[in-house]
Motif scaffolding. Structure first.
Motif, PDB file in Angstrom:
ATOM      1  N   ASP A   1     -12.587   5.009   3.238  1.00 22.92           N
ATOM      2  CA  ASP A   1     -12.771   3.567   3.693  1.00 22.92           C
ATOM      3  C   ASP A   1     -11.142   2.734   3.867  1.00 22.92           C
ATOM      4  O   ASP A   1     -10.416   1.942   4.592  1.00 22.92           O
ATOM      5  CB  ASP A   1     -13.356   3.057   2.731  1.00 22.92           C
ATOM      6  N   SER A   2     -10.245   3.704   3.147  1.00 23.61           N
ATOM      7  CA  SER A   2      -9.141   2.953   2.594  1.00 23.61           C
ATOM      8  C   SER A   2      -8.292   3.267   4.114  1.00 23.61           C
ATOM      9  O   SER A   2      -7.204   2.290   4.106  1.00 23.61           O
ATOM     10  CB  SER A   2      -8.557   3.329   1.820  1.00 23.61           C
TER      11      SER A   2
ATOM     12  N   ASP B   1      -6.026   9.339  -1.090  1.00 20.49           N
ATOM     13  CA  ASP B   1      -7.272   7.929  -0.588  1.00 20.49           C
ATOM     14  C   ASP B   1      -8.878   8.063  -0.041  1.00 20.49           C
ATOM     15  O   ASP B   1      -8.956   8.855  -0.218  1.00 20.49           O
ATOM     16  CB  ASP B   1      -6.179   7.502   0.929  1.00 20.49           C
TER      17      ASP B   1
ATOM     18  N   SER C   1     -11.264   5.393  -6.027  1.00 18.78           N
ATOM     19  CA  SER C   1     -10.441   4.682  -5.702  1.00 18.78           C
ATOM     20  C   SER C   1     -10.832   4.036  -7.679  1.00 18.78           C
ATOM     21  O   SER C   1     -10.027   3.042  -7.938  1.00 18.78           O
ATOM     22  CB  SER C   1     -11.692   2.842  -4.830  1.00 18.78           C
TER      23      SER C   1
ATOM     24  N   PHE D   1      -8.969   0.881   6.929  1.00 18.09           N
ATOM     25  CA  PHE D   1      -8.494  -0.602   6.327  1.00 18.09           C
ATOM     26  C   PHE D   1      -7.372   0.390   6.500  1.00 18.09           C
ATOM     27  O   PHE D   1      -6.433  -1.060   7.721  1.00 18.09           O
ATOM     28  CB  PHE D   1      -8.637  -0.903   4.987  1.00 18.09           C
TER      29      PHE D   1
ATOM     30  N   ARG E   1     -11.131  -7.200  -1.186  1.00 17.34           N
ATOM     31  CA  ARG E   1     -11.551  -5.439  -1.731  1.00 17.34           C
ATOM     32  C   ARG E   1      -9.570  -4.639  -1.874  1.00 17.34           C
ATOM     33  O   ARG E   1      -9.937  -4.523  -1.263  1.00 17.34           O
ATOM     34  CB  ARG E   1     -11.813  -5.006  -0.383  1.00 17.34           C
TER      35      ARG E   1
ATOM     36  N   THR F   1       0.755  -0.942   0.220  1.00 16.18           N
ATOM     37  CA  THR F   1      -0.017  -0.546  -0.565  1.00 16.18           C
ATOM     38  C   THR F   1       0.657   1.136  -0.039  1.00 16.18           C
ATOM     39  O   THR F   1       0.489   1.989  -0.877  1.00 16.18           O
ATOM     40  CB  THR F   1      -1.053   0.121   1.097  1.00 16.18           C
TER      41      THR F   1
ATOM     42  N   TYR G   1      -9.148  -9.196   2.932  1.00 16.74           N
ATOM     43  CA  TYR G   1      -8.809  -8.012   2.502  1.00 16.74           C
ATOM     44  C   TYR G   1      -8.193  -8.073   1.334  1.00 16.74           C
ATOM     45  O   TYR G   1      -8.635  -7.220   0.364  1.00 16.74           O
ATOM     46  CB  TYR G   1      -8.484  -7.617   3.273  1.00 16.74           C
TER      47      TYR G   1
ATOM     48  N   ASP H   1      -8.886  -2.783  -4.436  1.00 20.53           N
ATOM     49  CA  ASP H   1      -9.020  -1.153  -4.235  1.00 20.53           C
ATOM     50  C   ASP H   1      -8.970  -0.507  -3.221  1.00 20.53           C
ATOM     51  O   ASP H   1      -8.005   0.218  -2.851  1.00 20.53           O
ATOM     52  CB  ASP H   1     -10.791  -0.690  -4.710  1.00 20.53           C
ATOM     53  N   LEU H   2      -9.150  -1.564  -1.420  1.00 19.41           N
ATOM     54  CA  LEU H   2      -8.630  -0.850  -0.236  1.00 19.41           C
ATOM     55  C   LEU H   2      -6.987  -1.102  -0.200  1.00 19.41           C
ATOM     56  O   LEU H   2      -6.214   0.308   0.388  1.00 19.41           O
ATOM     57  CB  LEU H   2      -9.389  -1.635   0.564  1.00 19.41           C
ATOM     58  N   VAL H   3      -6.723  -1.765  -0.622  1.00 19.67           N
ATOM     59  CA  VAL H   3      -5.332  -1.966  -0.527  1.00 19.67           C
ATOM     60  C   VAL H   3      -4.226  -1.896  -2.167  1.00 19.67           C
ATOM     61  O   VAL H   3      -3.351  -1.131  -1.663  1.00 19.67           O
ATOM     62  CB  VAL H   3      -4.581  -3.937  -0.756  1.00 19.67           C
TER      63      VAL H   3
ATOM     64  N   GLY I   1      -5.767   1.057  -4.303  1.00 21.30           N
ATOM     65  CA  GLY I   1      -6.148   2.501  -4.929  1.00 21.30           C
ATOM     66  C   GLY I   1      -6.146   2.576  -5.561  1.00 21.30           C
ATOM     67  O   GLY I   1      -6.820   1.450  -6.741  1.00 21.30           O
TER      68      GLY I   1
END
Length: 390
Positions: free
Chosen positions: A74-75, A71, A376, A78, A321, A44, A317, A323-325, A327
């Motif tokens: 929610d990122s 970012d 994202s 996370f 998800r 990340t 994760y 996209d959270l890792v 971005g």
């Protein structure tokens, strides 16, 4: 050599060979979690550095281009959750000292482990619940809280975690007895302060696990059509409501919507991980509180499972998800490439894209669908066509 330097005496909690082996296994499970979480955080960070460099290059080429924030909130939640898992894993890795030493010596290392374990366990519980609420509102109502609300909640939970770690020793005035000490297999809140053990950690672990079971249970019922949303309320489906989509109808959905639904189903594994990791340890502790009896095998086995939460959450994760890792997908343009940030057609990605001078608002989504974040969504850099190519 003094006790502070690691010499066991009759006053210490001595560990049998089996107990030392079990404590070493808890160290190994913590190490696995620490490696998994560190890889996610490092990747990340790498992506953030690349995005900053790409944004700088874009602005140097065209200062009027308006780009989204780096970012999503929610990122950020996370990342704080992953840092909590890392702190928790570090506290478990400190068990290596006791496994090699064969006893628990109450010194500064012991005190440090106690506070690290407390902060890590509580922060993981809080931010697991935070993500549960975020997922609930996204999947059920197709709504995401404004950035200021998310950031405020993250700050509040961090402050509450620090407060819980500080309030215990602040209220205990018995200076002859340190607050953190041996709990037979590692260091944590001393056994004489049973009420603090429950009130400062176990209560929050159990409460957040219970709330998550309710939230994710409601999400599962909504996604399977048992419950429907009417305004702010949930109610049982009736004959007058729209029919539930059959398998053939779902197969007719677009690739993005099918992928979002698959991801939404995968998100329901979050409470399973939390319960699998917390419930066995909780049962052992409840039995101890009620009967005053616990075996080394039960404590060490359930603790080993508990320490694997970082690995399991990082793995889940990464797949559910990404996209959270990772971005934004914003790459640095070449020097010869003109900068034109254009929208992607709605039938390809169901959301407007960032364009020069254009702001795109969030959109809501249907039940059981993940609405994409502005931050994202991929940003594509296209070379502008010349008039002869047009």
């Amino acid at each position: 050599m003094s006790e502070a330097q690691g010499v066991c005496s009759a006053d210490n909690d001595l560990l049998s060979f089996g107990a030392r082996l079990g404590v070493f296994v808890t160290f190994e499970s913590s190490l696995i979690s620490a490696i998994a979480v560190s890889l996610v955080l490092c990747y990340t960070f790498y992506r953030v550095v690349k995005k900053i460099a790409a944004r700088r290059a874009v602005r140097q080429r065209n200062s009027e281009v308006e780009l989204p924030p780096i970012d999503a909130t929610d990122s950020l939640g996370f990342l704080v959750f992953m840092f909590g898992e890392l702190i928790k894993a570090i506290g478990g890795m400190m068990n290596m000292k006791w496994a090699l030493q064969g006893c628990i010596t109450e010194n500064s290392f012991c005190t440090a482990q106690g506070y690290i374990r407390l902060i890590g366990d509580v922060s993981v519980s809080f931010f697991s619940l935070y993500i549960g609420f975020d997922t609930f509102f996204v999947l059920v109502y197709g709504w995401r809280a404004p950035s200021r609300v998310n950031i405020g909640a993250i700050i509040a939970l961090c402050l509450l975690t620090v407060l819980l770690a500080a309030i215990g020793p602040a209220l205990r005035h018995d200076k002859s007895l340190s607050y953190m000490g041996s709990t037979i297999y590692w260091c944590w809140i001393r056994r004489q302060y049973l009420a603090d053990q429950v009130g400062l950690e176990y209560l929050w672990m159990w409460l957040t696990a219970l709330i998550q079971l309710v939230l994710y249970g409601l999400m599962a019922l909504v996604m399977r059509g048992v419950l429907v949303v009417k305004g702010p309320w949930l109610r049982l489906r009736t004959k007058s409501d729209a029919p539930i989509e059959t398998g053939s109808q779902i197969s007719d959905l677009g690739d993005d919507e099918r992928e979002n639904r698959a991801t939404a189903n995968l998100l329901l594994f979050y409470p399973a991980i939390h319960v699998i990791c917390v419930l066995p340890l909780s049962i052992v502790r409840w039995k101890y509180f009620a009967q005053g009896v616990q075996t080394s095998a039960s404590v060490l086995t359930t603790s080993t499972i508990f320490e694997l939460s970082g690995f399991l959450n990082a793995l889940l994760y990464t797949f559910s998800r990404p996209d959270l890792v990772s971005g934004q997908n914003l790459e640095r343009p070449s020097q010869s490439q003109p900068i034109t940030i254009i929208p992607t057609p709605a039938d390809n990605i169901p959301m407007g894209k960032w364009q020069e001078g254009e702001k795109v608002r969030r959109r809501t989504a249907g039940q059981g669908i993940l609405p994409p974040d502005d931050e994202s969504r991929p940003i594509t850099l296209h070379a502008a066509r010349s008039s002869s190519q047009a």
